[in-house]
Design a protein around this motif. Sequence first.
Motif, PDB file in Angstrom:
ATOM      1  N   TYR A  27       0.811  -1.237   0.024  1.00 48.67           N
ATOM      2  CA  TYR A  27      -0.118  -0.048  -0.133  1.00 48.67           C
ATOM      3  C   TYR A  27       0.921   1.248   0.007  1.00 48.67           C
ATOM      4  O   TYR A  27       1.845   1.298   0.550  1.00 48.67           O
ATOM      5  CB  TYR A  27      -0.993   0.063   1.333  1.00 48.67           C
ATOM      6  N   ARG A  37      -3.561   3.219  -0.734  1.00 49.03           N
ATOM      7  CA  ARG A  37      -4.092   2.580  -1.850  1.00 49.03           C
ATOM      8  C   ARG A  37      -3.166   1.769  -2.333  1.00 49.03           C
ATOM      9  O   ARG A  37      -1.989   1.767  -2.040  1.00 49.03           O
ATOM     10  CB  ARG A  37      -4.830   3.624  -2.667  1.00 49.03           C
ATOM     11  N   ASP A  43      -7.644   5.395  -6.894  1.00 47.53           N
ATOM     12  CA  ASP A  43      -7.968   5.969  -5.389  1.00 47.53           C
ATOM     13  C   ASP A  43      -9.664   6.213  -5.483  1.00 47.53           C
ATOM     14  O   ASP A  43     -10.129   6.922  -5.776  1.00 47.53           O
ATOM     15  CB  ASP A  43      -7.476   7.285  -5.051  1.00 47.53           C
TER      16      ASP A  43
END
Length: 61
Positions: A27, A37, A43
């Motif tokens: 991430y 994300r 996103d």
Amino acid sequence: MAVPKSKKSKSRRGMRRAHDRLAMNTYIEDANSGELRRPHHIDLKSGEYRGRQVLEPRDDI
């Protein structure tokens, strides 16, 4: 048919299986929203991908 000549030790078996583990998910922090994300993914909070608006922004996430 190939048959092993001798038994492989637990150590050698473990060495062979050392790369079979599952990798942890990566991430990154989004530069614009600050949300975490996956790399190369949209996103979902802002709906942007690489600076372009791809989806409608969602507030429920």
